[in-house]
Design a protein around this motif. Structure first.
Motif, PDB file in Angstrom:
ATOM      1  N   GLU A   7      35.677  30.155  23.326  1.00  0.00           N
ATOM      2  CA  GLU A   7      34.982  29.065  24.229  1.00  0.00           C
ATOM      3  C   GLU A   7      33.677  29.111  23.962  1.00  0.00           C
ATOM      4  O   GLU A   7      32.782  27.924  24.161  1.00  0.00           O
ATOM      5  CB  GLU A   7      35.162  29.656  25.613  1.00  0.00           C
ATOM      6  N   LEU A   8      32.942  30.339  23.956  1.00  0.00           N
ATOM      7  CA  LEU A   8      31.691  30.355  23.604  1.00  0.00           C
ATOM      8  C   LEU A   8      31.198  29.662  22.383  1.00  0.00           C
ATOM      9  O   LEU A   8      30.370  28.927  21.842  1.00  0.00           O
ATOM     10  CB  LEU A   8      31.095  31.743  23.546  1.00  0.00           C
ATOM     11  N   LEU A   9      32.102  30.226  21.252  1.00  0.00           N
ATOM     12  CA  LEU A   9      31.778  29.583  19.755  1.00  0.00           C
ATOM     13  C   LEU A   9      31.863  27.920  19.879  1.00  0.00           C
ATOM     14  O   LEU A   9      31.217  27.415  19.407  1.00  0.00           O
ATOM     15  CB  LEU A   9      32.937  30.161  18.859  1.00  0.00           C
ATOM     16  N   ASN A  10      33.049  27.511  20.665  1.00  0.00           N
ATOM     17  CA  ASN A  10      33.520  25.901  20.544  1.00  0.00           C
ATOM     18  C   ASN A  10      32.163  25.218  21.205  1.00  0.00           C
ATOM     19  O   ASN A  10      31.709  24.051  20.887  1.00  0.00           O
ATOM     20  CB  ASN A  10      34.513  25.845  21.506  1.00  0.00           C
ATOM     21  N   ASN A  11      31.736  25.794  22.479  1.00  0.00           N
ATOM     22  CA  ASN A  11      30.723  25.241  23.252  1.00  0.00           C
ATOM     23  C   ASN A  11      29.452  25.145  21.998  1.00  0.00           C
ATOM     24  O   ASN A  11      28.599  24.275  22.209  1.00  0.00           O
ATOM     25  CB  ASN A  11      30.145  25.807  24.365  1.00  0.00           C
ATOM     26  N   SER A  12      29.131  26.333  21.624  1.00  0.00           N
ATOM     27  CA  SER A  12      27.982  26.441  20.623  1.00  0.00           C
ATOM     28  C   SER A  12      27.756  25.373  19.575  1.00  0.00           C
ATOM     29  O   SER A  12      26.991  24.901  19.232  1.00  0.00           O
ATOM     30  CB  SER A  12      27.981  27.997  20.218  1.00  0.00           C
ATOM     31  N   LEU A  13      29.084  25.301  19.015  1.00  0.00           N
ATOM     32  CA  LEU A  13      29.191  24.409  17.656  1.00  0.00           C
ATOM     33  C   LEU A  13      28.892  22.987  18.336  1.00  0.00           C
ATOM     34  O   LEU A  13      28.570  22.180  17.337  1.00  0.00           O
ATOM     35  CB  LEU A  13      30.633  24.598  17.199  1.00  0.00           C
ATOM     36  N   GLN A  14      29.506  22.659  19.342  1.00  0.00           N
ATOM     37  CA  GLN A  14      29.446  21.300  20.150  1.00  0.00           C
ATOM     38  C   GLN A  14      28.077  20.923  20.384  1.00  0.00           C
ATOM     39  O   GLN A  14      27.617  19.904  20.178  1.00  0.00           O
ATOM     40  CB  GLN A  14      30.287  21.161  21.285  1.00  0.00           C
ATOM     41  N   PHE A  15      27.038  21.960  21.256  1.00  0.00           N
ATOM     42  CA  PHE A  15      26.038  21.599  21.506  1.00  0.00           C
ATOM     43  C   PHE A  15      24.611  22.161  21.027  1.00  0.00           C
ATOM     44  O   PHE A  15      23.693  21.502  21.128  1.00  0.00           O
ATOM     45  CB  PHE A  15      25.932  22.138  23.340  1.00  0.00           C
ATOM     46  N   LEU A  16      24.845  22.816  19.904  1.00  0.00           N
ATOM     47  CA  LEU A  16      23.724  23.405  18.982  1.00  0.00           C
ATOM     48  C   LEU A  16      23.858  22.551  17.546  1.00  0.00           C
ATOM     49  O   LEU A  16      24.952  22.478  17.197  1.00  0.00           O
ATOM     50  CB  LEU A  16      23.742  24.724  19.116  1.00  0.00           C
ATOM     51  N   PRO A  17      22.667  22.657  17.102  1.00  0.00           N
ATOM     52  CA  PRO A  17      22.598  22.014  15.759  1.00  0.00           C
ATOM     53  C   PRO A  17      23.127  22.944  14.769  1.00  0.00           C
ATOM     54  O   PRO A  17      23.315  24.129  14.810  1.00  0.00           O
ATOM     55  CB  PRO A  17      20.949  22.033  15.512  1.00  0.00           C
ATOM     56  N   LYS A  18      23.850  22.082  13.591  1.00  0.00           N
ATOM     57  CA  LYS A  18      24.519  22.866  12.753  1.00  0.00           C
ATOM     58  C   LYS A  18      23.834  24.211  12.033  1.00  0.00           C
ATOM     59  O   LYS A  18      24.441  25.264  11.760  1.00  0.00           O
ATOM     60  CB  LYS A  18      25.079  21.881  11.641  1.00  0.00           C
ATOM     61  N   GLU A  19      22.582  23.815  11.810  1.00  0.00           N
ATOM     62  CA  GLU A  19      21.804  24.789  11.002  1.00  0.00           C
ATOM     63  C   GLU A  19      21.708  26.166  11.874  1.00  0.00           C
ATOM     64  O   GLU A  19      21.579  27.235  11.411  1.00  0.00           O
ATOM     65  CB  GLU A  19      20.458  24.396  10.616  1.00  0.00           C
ATOM     66  N   LEU A  20      21.683  26.064  13.281  1.00  0.00           N
ATOM     67  CA  LEU A  20      21.575  27.123  13.979  1.00  0.00           C
ATOM     68  C   LEU A  20      22.890  27.929  14.500  1.00  0.00           C
ATOM     69  O   LEU A  20      23.104  29.000  14.762  1.00  0.00           O
ATOM     70  CB  LEU A  20      21.136  26.807  15.259  1.00  0.00           C
ATOM     71  N   THR A  21      24.152  27.329  14.084  1.00  0.00           N
ATOM     72  CA  THR A  21      25.408  27.899  14.204  1.00  0.00           C
ATOM     73  C   THR A  21      26.109  28.045  13.118  1.00  0.00           C
ATOM     74  O   THR A  21      27.358  28.732  12.973  1.00  0.00           O
ATOM     75  CB  THR A  21      26.506  26.874  14.859  1.00  0.00           C
ATOM     76  N   GLN A  22      25.396  28.106  11.942  1.00  0.00           N
ATOM     77  CA  GLN A  22      26.205  28.825  10.403  1.00  0.00           C
ATOM     78  C   GLN A  22      26.275  30.275  10.694  1.00  0.00           C
ATOM     79  O   GLN A  22      25.264  30.834  10.991  1.00  0.00           O
ATOM     80  CB  GLN A  22      25.142  28.239   9.290  1.00  0.00           C
ATOM     81  N   GLY A  23      27.712  30.748  10.126  1.00  0.00           N
ATOM     82  CA  GLY A  23      27.721  31.939  10.221  1.00  0.00           C
ATOM     83  C   GLY A  23      28.325  32.305  11.772  1.00  0.00           C
ATOM     84  O   GLY A  23      28.925  33.527  11.501  1.00  0.00           O
ATOM     85  N   MET A  24      28.305  31.639  12.859  1.00  0.00           N
ATOM     86  CA  MET A  24      28.746  32.139  14.004  1.00  0.00           C
ATOM     87  C   MET A  24      30.238  31.863  13.840  1.00  0.00           C
ATOM     88  O   MET A  24      30.809  30.708  13.655  1.00  0.00           O
ATOM     89  CB  MET A  24      28.260  30.966  15.261  1.00  0.00           C
ATOM     90  N   ASN A  25      31.124  32.981  13.957  1.00  0.00           N
ATOM     91  CA  ASN A  25      32.478  32.730  14.063  1.00  0.00           C
ATOM     92  C   ASN A  25      33.264  34.165  15.036  1.00  0.00           C
ATOM     93  O   ASN A  25      32.643  35.083  15.138  1.00  0.00           O
ATOM     94  CB  ASN A  25      33.062  32.726  12.619  1.00  0.00           C
ATOM     95  N   ILE A  26      34.395  33.804  14.849  1.00  0.00           N
ATOM     96  CA  ILE A  26      35.342  34.991  15.355  1.00  0.00           C
ATOM     97  C   ILE A  26      35.834  35.650  14.162  1.00  0.00           C
ATOM     98  O   ILE A  26      36.494  35.014  13.252  1.00  0.00           O
ATOM     99  CB  ILE A  26      36.830  34.401  16.176  1.00  0.00           C
ATOM    100  N   THR A  27      35.529  36.997  14.069  1.00  0.00           N
ATOM    101  CA  THR A  27      35.580  37.712  12.834  1.00  0.00           C
ATOM    102  C   THR A  27      37.292  37.825  12.921  1.00  0.00           C
ATOM    103  O   THR A  27      37.928  37.948  13.848  1.00  0.00           O
ATOM    104  CB  THR A  27      35.054  38.871  12.491  1.00  0.00           C
ATOM    105  N   ASN A  28      37.744  38.345  11.749  1.00  0.00           N
ATOM    106  CA  ASN A  28      39.085  38.880  11.417  1.00  0.00           C
ATOM    107  C   ASN A  28      39.258  40.182  12.190  1.00  0.00           C
ATOM    108  O   ASN A  28      40.301  40.351  12.791  1.00  0.00           O
ATOM    109  CB  ASN A  28      39.512  39.159   9.861  1.00  0.00           C
TER     110      ASN A  28
END
Length: 914
Positions: free
Chosen positions: A431-452
């Motif tokens: 939920e945190l990741l999806n909202n971050s990707l939606q509301f923050l610029p792409k350059e600030l969310t690169q590398g943000m993910n849920i790890t294996n």
């Protein structure tokens, strides 16, 4: 079938005495009279009347043995003629036969010669009797004569002989008679007959439920099968009740049930019913064969009618004149074959008196539809605080993202920090990741993910808690082939073998390891694709993975290739990796082959090899064989390694052997278990074997608190039993919230209706569930009933009509299958659910709301009158004014059920008015 079932005289004296646990009140009464009699004057004579199989012959023999063993009756000679005396055709023959028995067995020397001499006299019968009485006087003895099937003997005597016999019984103090007959004799009923009201008549009625249980437990005790019968009485008491209603409690049939229950521990009233019908066929066929031709046709017509029928209907079926039918019906009624049901008019109704005989007749000689009606009838009658704080912070952060009131770079850094927290759930991270990707610029969310690693960790936590569906959900998101083995394992444990095989095959695309072939073989085994499983397991063995010998042996056992199974398991015993498991499985094979001692030795061998699980199997083997001491010993041996399973096994063992204190002690050992399923099992045991529903609730609560969310339903139902409406409601809602279990909403709606509360809320819940899941017939019926409760009759009838249509289609499937397959057994037909009990609740609601004609229209339109017979007769009870005679057609076997439904309807009306 044992011959002693139909011939108690062939049973050993000690066995008959041990098994005599019913009819004890009659026995005590007669014995008290016999012992207290002084024989100064002629004593009271007895006639015992009861249907065939009701225990008359057994009672006669029990009295005879009691007299033989009692010092107070030493002057009495109890002499039994047996059931058939083909050599007796006149009264003189009776005195001849009695004299022969006295000489052969009671020391009356040369009595036969004296009788032979008396036979030469013109009045030979009187002289023979005088000779017999003189001999009794000389020996200072009194004769107690037992005559079975007394009516058959009287038919051989002339009217003069019967009068003479009556005179002897009235005047002779040395002779007393205890007779038995399956029917009330005309000679006793007709005031013009010599023996009118001469005997003290004792009628043997059907056994009660309590007497049946007592008899079964005694038979089980004598045959070392007590635990098996107790399990049936504890787990399936309705089998006893259903068959009591259908058999009328006939003792002989109950003895048949004893063997049926042992063979079908896990059988049904239907299978019980079918097996019982097979067993009584010789008896009932003989009964029909003994009837005259016209009586056979009348019995055929009445039996096939099933419900009580009129003379007019019998005439149509038989084409016999009504006068002849009426006369024959009177005879059949006297002989207790037919029962008359009086009506307010001249046209009385008739039905087969012994309902089980009627069922047997329908099953053997009725048309297929008639047989189904019997089956329907039988069927008429289941957090951490710190973690919470962190999660609150993340939730607040997400809210800020959605409002736009944040510094973008700061929000990005904070988001990454939250995503790195180990204690946060993957769902919240998503939920945190999806909202971050939606509301923050792409350059600030690169590398943000849920790890294996996050996904696998979460998946593994669910796996440890045995929540395999949730484990799969997260494992499917893991990139690459790193999760294939994990997915295979979870799908296997979930029981989704198609997907388990899918990922096992994916593994083998890049692997040639024996272990992987072994996993594939195990999955194919579960799918019952046995030949493919054998091929995979043999591939595993050929590649050095010998651990699968035991699995391979088990498959051969399933294919009933016992020699190959034994050979394979013996090969496994030779290998180090499979020695223990193969010994274990070979023990099970020998158990199947009834090689008990060999099985015990192999279980012990497996235990010595470190297979402590074999302790539990060995304990269960001893339990099956009613060896309480060894069963308890080996359960205790498993306590160290398998404390939960062993304590559960011991608790059940002690409860089922009337050692409740010990059973409770072992349940207490489970109190601190952290295994959610153990706590759930403990709750089930408390609920089943004790009166403590509160303790059951405690364990169910612990089970759900430990993560076994499926336990909320049982918890809710337990609260409901305990009358705790608030907590029951709360638990139903938790079951829905934790598992998205819409069935919990349906249960809750039904619970509201049972308690006459929140009917609007109940309807809202059911409608919500109906939008999200596909309803089964029971759920549709609850929906229809809830609509009816909310005064939405038209919509309710529309919903229930669809249920009934589907139900009728299922019936048609069975009839088609039955007509094309001679070996068709409805109990073995998979895919058809004929549980129609839930329909009864709907009709009760319908009748209680006085929608009588709607109920009748449904029953008629879909031809359900025969299927829901008790409901129909309940409806006829409330519609007496419109249909005054219809409710009188009801058979006695469903009377109790109809009375209960009437009571339910009345109680529901009262509750709706409150």
């Amino acid at each position: 079938m044992s011959t002693t079932l139909y011939n108690p005289a062939n049973k050993r004296k000690d066995q008959l005495i041990k098994e005599f646990v019913v009819r004890t009140k009659v026995f005590d009464s007669i014995m008290k009279d016999i012992i207290s009699s002084k024989y100064r004057y002629p004593e009271q004579h007895y006639l015992i009347v009861g249907q065939r199989g009701s225990g008359k012959t057994t009672l006669l023999h029990r009295i005879k043995y009691a007299i033989e063993d009692n010092q107070d009756t030493s002057k009495i000679i109890p002499l039994s003629l047996g059931e058939e005396q083909y050599g007796i055709s006149e009264l003189t023959n009776l005195w001849e036969r009695v004299s022969e028995i006295l000489e052969d067995y009671y020391g009356f020397k040369k009595l036969s010669k004296k009788i032979d001499k008396a036979l030469e006299e013109p009045n030979h019968e009187e002289e023979c009797f005088k000779t017999l009485i003189t001999a009794l006087n000389e020996h200072d003895k009194y004769l107690l004569l037992f005559i079975d099937n007394f009516g058959d003997l009287l038919k051989k005597f002339t009217d003069l002989e019967i009068k003479r016999f009556r005179e002897i019984l009235m005047t002779c103090k040395h002779l007393r008679l205890i007779a038995a007959s399956p029917v009330v004799l005309e000679e006793v009923l007709d005031y013009q007959k010599p023996l009118f009201e001469f005997f003290k008549t004792i009628s043997l009625k059907g056994l009660t439920n309590k007497e049946i249980k007592k008899l079964l437990l005694k038979l089980a005790e004598l045959n070392n099968s007590t635990s098996k019968i107790k399990k049936i009485l504890a787990n399936d008491p309705e089998r006893i009740e259903v068959l009591r209603l259908l058999t009328g409690g006939i003792a002989r049939t109950i003895v048949l049930l004893y063997n049926i229950f042992l063979d079908n521990i896990n059988g049904n009233s239907i299978k019980d019913l079918q097996l019982t019908l097979d067993a009584v066929t010789p008896l009932y066929k003989h009964r029909m064969d003994d009837l005259p031709k016209n009586q056979q046709k009348i019995v055929d017509a009445v039996a096939k009618s099933w419900d009580a029928t009129s003379v007019k209907d019998i005439v149509k079926r038989t084409r016999i004149e009504s006068k002849i039918i009426s006369a024959q019906l009177r005879t059949l009624e006297k002989n207790q074959v037919i029962e008359k049901i009086s009506t307010t008019k001249k046209n009385h109704l008739y039905q087969i008196k012994e309902r089980f005989f009627n069922i047997w007749y329908l099953m053997r000689y009725g048309r297929k539809y008639d047989r189904k009606r019997v089956i329907w009838l039988v069927r008429f009658l289941e957090s951490w605080c710190s973690k919470e704080e962190l999660e609150n912070r993340i939730s607040s952060h997400i809210d800020f993202l959605q409002t736009g009131e944040y510094d973008q770079e700061a929000a990005s850094l904070l988001g990454e920090a939250y995503l790195a927290c180990k204690s946060i759930t993957v769902d919240l991270k998503k939920e945190l990741l999806n909202n971050s990707l939606q509301f923050l610029p792409k350059e600030l969310t690169q590398g943000m993910n849920i790890t294996n690693s996050d996904l696998f960790k979460t998946a593994f936590e669910y796996y440890k808690n045995k929540e395999y569906d949730k484990a799969i959900k997260y494992a499917l998101e893991i990139e690459g082939n790193r999760a294939f083995e994990f997915l295979t394992e979870n799908y296997y444990r979930l029981g989704d073998f198609e997907n388990a095989l899918k990922y096992a095959d994916k593994i083998l695309e890049t692997s040639d390891e024996g272990e992987d072939f072994g996993v594939r073989g195990a999955i194919l085994h579960k799918m019952e694709r046995l030949d493919e499983a054998i091929d995979s397991l043999q591939n595993a063995i050929s590649r050095g993975f010998e651990k699968v010998y035991a699995e391979l042996g088990v498959i051969y056992v399933k294919k009933e290739q016992f020699d190959l199974a034994e050979k394979t398991l013996k090969e496994g015993i030779k290998t180090e990796s499979a020695k223990s498991s193969s010994s274990h499985q070979l023990a099970h094979l020998y158990e199947i082959k009834n090689m008990k001692s060999e099985a015990i030795d192999l279980f012990k061998n497996a235990i010595e090899l470190g297979n402590s699980k074999a302790n539990l199997c060995l304990a269960r083997l001893f339990d099956k064989n009613d060896d309480f001491e060894n069963a308890s010993y080996y359960f205790k041996q498993g306590l160290e390694e398998y404390p939960d399973e062993s304590n559960i096994g011991l608790a059940i063992l002690y409860f089922e052997n009337d050692k409740s204190a010990e059973g409770e002690r072992h349940l207490l050992n489970l109190k601190n278990s952290e295994n959610s399923r153990t706590q759930y099992a403990a709750g089930r045991i408390y609920q089943k074997y004790t009166d403590s529903i509160k303790k059951a609730i405690q364990h169910y609560k612990k089970a759900v608190n430990l993560g076994y969310s499926k336990g909320y339903i049982k918890l809710a139902l337990a609260y409901a039993i305990n009358g705790d409406f608030k907590n029951a409601e709360k638990s139903f809602l938790m079951a829905y919230e934790k598992n998205q279990d819409y069935s919990a909403l349906i249960y809750l709606a039904d619970y509201y209706r049972d308690n006459n509360k929140s009917k609007e809320k109940a309807l809202a819940y059911v409608e919500d569930a109906e939008k999200n899941i596909k309803f089964n017939n029971k759920e549709k019926t609850i929906f229809a009933t809830t609509l009816l409760w909310n005064n939405q009759l038209e919509k309710s009838v529309k919903v229930i009509s669809n249920v009934i249509k589907e139900f009728v289609q299922l019936i048609d499937q069975i009839e088609i299958k039955d007509s094309t397959d001679k070996n068709f057994d409805m109990n073995d037909y998979e895919g058809i659910d004929l549980d129609f009990g839930f329909l009864i609740d709907y009709f009760i609601e319908l009748i209680s709301s006085k929608f009588y004609h709607v109920a009748l229209e449904l029953l008629k339109k879909y031809e359900l009158i025969d299927v829901l017979k008790p409901v129909y007769f309940t409806l006829m009870h409330f519609m007496k004014e419109e249909f005054p005679s219809e409710h009188l057609k009801m058979g006695s076997e469903i009377k109790e059920v109809v009375e209960q439904i009437i009571k339910d309807v009345n109680e529901l009306r009262i509750s709706r008015e409150e």
